[in-house]
Design a protein around this motif. Sequence first.
Motif, PDB file in Angstrom:
ATOM      1  N   ILE A 115      -1.381  -6.811  -2.336  1.00  0.00           N
ATOM      2  CA  ILE A 115      -1.301  -5.362  -2.531  1.00  0.00           C
ATOM      3  C   ILE A 115      -2.249  -4.672  -1.549  1.00  0.00           C
ATOM      4  O   ILE A 115      -3.375  -5.105  -1.344  1.00  0.00           O
ATOM      5  CB  ILE A 115      -1.696  -5.009  -3.978  1.00  0.00           C
ATOM      6  N   GLY A 116      -1.825  -3.589  -0.917  1.00  0.00           N
ATOM      7  CA  GLY A 116      -2.645  -2.842   0.035  1.00  0.00           C
ATOM      8  C   GLY A 116      -2.244  -3.065   1.469  1.00  0.00           C
ATOM      9  O   GLY A 116      -2.737  -2.376   2.369  1.00  0.00           O
ATOM     10  N   VAL A 117      -1.326  -4.007   1.727  1.00  0.00           N
ATOM     11  CA  VAL A 117      -0.899  -4.254   3.112  1.00  0.00           C
ATOM     12  C   VAL A 117      -0.213  -3.024   3.679  1.00  0.00           C
ATOM     13  O   VAL A 117      -0.381  -2.687   4.861  1.00  0.00           O
ATOM     14  CB  VAL A 117       0.025  -5.479   3.169  1.00  0.00           C
ATOM     15  N   PHE A 118       0.571  -2.320   2.840  1.00  0.00           N
ATOM     16  CA  PHE A 118       1.344  -1.187   3.348  1.00  0.00           C
ATOM     17  C   PHE A 118       0.711   0.159   2.957  1.00  0.00           C
ATOM     18  O   PHE A 118       1.371   1.200   3.073  1.00  0.00           O
ATOM     19  CB  PHE A 118       2.774  -1.263   2.802  1.00  0.00           C
ATOM     20  N   THR A 119      -0.519   0.131   2.535  1.00  0.00           N
ATOM     21  CA  THR A 119      -1.185   1.375   2.146  1.00  0.00           C
ATOM     22  C   THR A 119      -1.329   2.323   3.342  1.00  0.00           C
ATOM     23  O   THR A 119      -1.732   1.909   4.430  1.00  0.00           O
ATOM     24  CB  THR A 119      -2.581   1.064   1.576  1.00  0.00           C
ATOM     25  N   GLY A 120      -0.993   3.581   3.126  1.00  0.00           N
ATOM     26  CA  GLY A 120      -1.129   4.597   4.170  1.00  0.00           C
ATOM     27  C   GLY A 120       0.063   4.705   5.086  1.00  0.00           C
ATOM     28  O   GLY A 120       0.089   5.586   5.962  1.00  0.00           O
ATOM     29  N   LEU A 121       1.076   3.883   4.923  1.00  0.00           N
ATOM     30  CA  LEU A 121       2.263   3.933   5.803  1.00  0.00           C
ATOM     31  C   LEU A 121       3.313   4.847   5.160  1.00  0.00           C
ATOM     32  O   LEU A 121       4.402   4.425   4.778  1.00  0.00           O
ATOM     33  CB  LEU A 121       2.820   2.530   6.023  1.00  0.00           C
ATOM     34  N   SER A 122       2.970   6.109   5.072  1.00  0.00           N
ATOM     35  CA  SER A 122       3.827   7.065   4.360  1.00  0.00           C
ATOM     36  C   SER A 122       5.140   7.353   5.071  1.00  0.00           C
ATOM     37  O   SER A 122       6.091   7.844   4.451  1.00  0.00           O
ATOM     38  CB  SER A 122       3.075   8.379   4.146  1.00  0.00           C
ATOM     39  N   ASN A 123       5.232   7.034   6.360  1.00  0.00           N
ATOM     40  CA  ASN A 123       6.466   7.282   7.115  1.00  0.00           C
ATOM     41  C   ASN A 123       7.319   6.019   7.293  1.00  0.00           C
ATOM     42  O   ASN A 123       8.325   6.046   7.995  1.00  0.00           O
ATOM     43  CB  ASN A 123       6.131   7.866   8.493  1.00  0.00           C
ATOM     44  N   LEU A 124       6.916   4.952   6.659  1.00  0.00           N
ATOM     45  CA  LEU A 124       7.637   3.690   6.808  1.00  0.00           C
ATOM     46  C   LEU A 124       9.050   3.821   6.215  1.00  0.00           C
ATOM     47  O   LEU A 124       9.233   4.319   5.106  1.00  0.00           O
ATOM     48  CB  LEU A 124       6.870   2.574   6.103  1.00  0.00           C
ATOM     49  N   GLU A 125      10.066   3.338   6.967  1.00  0.00           N
ATOM     50  CA  GLU A 125      11.467   3.455   6.543  1.00  0.00           C
ATOM     51  C   GLU A 125      12.144   2.099   6.297  1.00  0.00           C
ATOM     52  O   GLU A 125      13.071   2.014   5.494  1.00  0.00           O
ATOM     53  CB  GLU A 125      12.270   4.225   7.608  1.00  0.00           C
ATOM     54  N   LEU A 137       6.309 -11.422  -6.150  1.00  0.00           N
ATOM     55  CA  LEU A 137       6.041 -10.038  -5.762  1.00  0.00           C
ATOM     56  C   LEU A 137       5.286  -9.359  -6.906  1.00  0.00           C
ATOM     57  O   LEU A 137       5.683  -9.466  -8.073  1.00  0.00           O
ATOM     58  CB  LEU A 137       7.356  -9.295  -5.478  1.00  0.00           C
ATOM     59  N   GLU A 138       4.209  -8.637  -6.532  1.00  0.00           N
ATOM     60  CA  GLU A 138       3.366  -8.005  -7.535  1.00  0.00           C
ATOM     61  C   GLU A 138       3.638  -6.511  -7.622  1.00  0.00           C
ATOM     62  O   GLU A 138       3.996  -5.859  -6.627  1.00  0.00           O
ATOM     63  CB  GLU A 138       1.887  -8.225  -7.216  1.00  0.00           C
ATOM     64  N   ARG A 139       3.431  -5.985  -8.784  1.00  0.00           N
ATOM     65  CA  ARG A 139       3.601  -4.558  -8.991  1.00  0.00           C
ATOM     66  C   ARG A 139       2.553  -3.796  -8.198  1.00  0.00           C
ATOM     67  O   ARG A 139       1.379  -4.158  -8.188  1.00  0.00           O
ATOM     68  CB  ARG A 139       3.472  -4.235 -10.476  1.00  0.00           C
ATOM     69  N   GLY A 140       2.940  -2.730  -7.510  1.00  0.00           N
ATOM     70  CA  GLY A 140       2.029  -1.927  -6.696  1.00  0.00           C
ATOM     71  C   GLY A 140       2.117  -2.246  -5.222  1.00  0.00           C
ATOM     72  O   GLY A 140       1.544  -1.528  -4.393  1.00  0.00           O
ATOM     73  N   LEU A 141       2.846  -3.318  -4.865  1.00  0.00           N
ATOM     74  CA  LEU A 141       2.925  -3.722  -3.454  1.00  0.00           C
ATOM     75  C   LEU A 141       3.582  -2.639  -2.606  1.00  0.00           C
ATOM     76  O   LEU A 141       3.165  -2.404  -1.453  1.00  0.00           O
ATOM     77  CB  LEU A 141       3.710  -5.028  -3.341  1.00  0.00           C
ATOM     78  N   PHE A 142       4.576  -1.938  -3.185  1.00  0.00           N
ATOM     79  CA  PHE A 142       5.319  -0.958  -2.386  1.00  0.00           C
ATOM     80  C   PHE A 142       5.049   0.476  -2.852  1.00  0.00           C
ATOM     81  O   PHE A 142       5.838   1.382  -2.559  1.00  0.00           O
ATOM     82  CB  PHE A 142       6.820  -1.256  -2.475  1.00  0.00           C
ATOM     83  N   ASP A 143       3.952   0.710  -3.519  1.00  0.00           N
ATOM     84  CA  ASP A 143       3.637   2.060  -3.989  1.00  0.00           C
ATOM     85  C   ASP A 143       3.379   2.999  -2.815  1.00  0.00           C
ATOM     86  O   ASP A 143       2.773   2.619  -1.809  1.00  0.00           O
ATOM     87  CB  ASP A 143       2.401   2.040  -4.891  1.00  0.00           C
ATOM     88  N   GLY A 144       3.851   4.222  -2.964  1.00  0.00           N
ATOM     89  CA  GLY A 144       3.622   5.245  -1.945  1.00  0.00           C
ATOM     90  C   GLY A 144       4.584   5.203  -0.782  1.00  0.00           C
ATOM     91  O   GLY A 144       4.461   6.021   0.139  1.00  0.00           O
ATOM     92  N   LEU A 145       5.543   4.313  -0.816  1.00  0.00           N
ATOM     93  CA  LEU A 145       6.497   4.191   0.307  1.00  0.00           C
ATOM     94  C   LEU A 145       7.785   4.932  -0.048  1.00  0.00           C
ATOM     95  O   LEU A 145       8.853   4.342  -0.216  1.00  0.00           O
ATOM     96  CB  LEU A 145       6.762   2.712   0.601  1.00  0.00           C
ATOM     97  N   LYS A 146       7.678   6.237  -0.127  1.00  0.00           N
ATOM     98  CA  LYS A 146       8.795   7.038  -0.586  1.00  0.00           C
ATOM     99  C   LYS A 146       9.915   7.182   0.431  1.00  0.00           C
ATOM    100  O   LYS A 146      11.036   7.554   0.066  1.00  0.00           O
ATOM    101  CB  LYS A 146       8.298   8.429  -1.000  1.00  0.00           C
ATOM    102  N   LYS A 147       9.636   6.899   1.690  1.00  0.00           N
ATOM    103  CA  LYS A 147      10.663   7.052   2.721  1.00  0.00           C
ATOM    104  C   LYS A 147      11.391   5.734   3.055  1.00  0.00           C
ATOM    105  O   LYS A 147      12.320   5.741   3.854  1.00  0.00           O
ATOM    106  CB  LYS A 147      10.042   7.616   3.995  1.00  0.00           C
TER     107      LYS A 147
END
Length: 610
Positions: A115-125, A137-147
């Motif tokens: 968890i945290g590998v993709f933190t801050g990548l708000s524009n990731l598609e 796969l753990e819960r929280g791994l893809f949090d914040g990846l709305k795009k």
Amino acid sequence: MQRQRVILFFLFSLLDCFLTVNQTCEKQTNCPSEKTVFNAMTEIPPSLWPGVTKVFFLDSHIKTIPKAAFVENPQLEHVEFINTDTSVIEPGAFEGLVNMKHVEISSTPLTSVPIGVFTGLSNLEKIILKSNRIRNLERGLFDGLKKVTELQLYGNEIASIEDGTFDGLENLTKLHLAKNRLTAVTTAWFSKLNKLAMLRLYENQLTSIPEDIFHNLPNLKEIYLQSNKLTELSANQFPYKDKLTKIVLDDNLLTYLPGEFFVGFHNLKTVTLNKNKLLSLPPVLFDEKTNMIDLGFSENELSELPKAIFSPLSRLTKLDLSNNHFATMSADYFEGLHRLTVLNLRNNKIDSLGSDVFEKLQSLRTLDMSGNNLQTLPRNIFEPATHLTHVYLNDNPWNCDCNLLHLHRWIKENPMIVQNPVVCSYPEDLKEQEIKSLGEEQFICPTVVFTTTVLPTTALTTLELTTTFTTTSTTTWPTTPTSTIPSATTASTTIASEETTTDIIATMQQTTTETTPVVTTRAKPPLEKSPGLLSYKDTNTAQQCKSQALIYIALLLVEVSCTFVLAKFTVSLYTLLQCRKRMQQEVKLTRFSYRKEVILRPVQESVEKE
């Protein structure tokens, strides 16, 4: 001095050219320097050319992607690690890449993604983590990846996924979880994926799926569940029928389908149920509003179909019924399939076909009947299918006699349609010879010969008879009339016949058998089946000929039976006569005499009397 001026001029020209190229790359996104590929690298370089937006690490020996590995390259939008030795990714590895849109880590020994590998990548598609060794796969791994719209996790060793793992992917449209080790799925995994359009779960170890697993996926269009171990499906498995366009259920253990299972799927284009254990299909499976164009039931255990089961599928163009157990095909199976262009009947057990089987398939272009048990075909069977371009008839035991002459002519007339060589299996002298290479005079039907075999049903009996016939007969010869002869003597003649006794000794051997008539027909070569050879236009005439033939055969059997009954009666009568007691008859010829009297008188006396 002049030489120094030339060198300085050349150096200034190079510097000017360099500055010009740099300014061009800053203005254009497709300049050659925007993409950089590294091969056989051991570590990630700290800084890259300012214009680089895409970086690829191929076949490298980078074992760890450290935290803030690309912090000095915030312009990066696309990063890929393919076929590297990466086994560890530290949290914050892509920190600072606020413009990142695409990340891929594939074909590596990576076993987990923290968890945290993709933190801050708000524009990731798009995230691709395929062909690794990720186990969970753990819960929280893809949090914040709305795009993020596409997530590929296939080809790993994922056996467990925590509920809520995908909740942060609210715009996800494609989820690829195929080729993992999932034994079960839960509805909670997909409860927040309202925009999901494609779900791939094939090549896992699923034995069942919850009835409500798709109830929170109103926009789902494609479902791939092939190569699992599913044994049954609920009648309400797919609630949002108006959006689904493709359902793939190949290579499972399904033995039946619920009635009306595909009713209401108005936009459904493709359904494949190949390589299951289906024994039969329900009478009603589709409705008339279905726009299906591709349907597959290959490699099941079907031997027959309900009448007109495909009639609602007026738009169907491809039907696959190969590798089943069909022994014949009825024209009713293809009722309503006016647009069907591809029909696959390969590798069944078809040994006969009706002359009208393809009558309603006027649009048929490709027909595959290879690998069946066909020995002959009805005349004009291909006449209704005027648009045929590919026909496969190979790998059948064709019997090349006079009944196959029409097929020989059709193949000769349509050499571009028949795709593979069609060879004879019978008779023996034409075996393995290609049909189109034969002459018409070689298609000969053998003469039918009737032979009668008498089978003994009782033990043989040998009789030795000695018969003595004694015949007694009396014969009287008539005496001759009296006549006057001038003679003076009287003669008396007696003829006596000896008594004659005739003894006839007959010695014979008689074999008494009780016989049963058996009529056998010898015809070479032996035919397993003799399908109808008349076209559907001559059906009545063929039926009349068949009736007459049956009558003649019945009369022949009656005649043969009567002949053997008469023979049996004759033998029985003869045996009865031989068993009677010896009869003796005497042949007795009575003595007979021949007497003649002559009286002599004087002439005078006779005159006086007158």
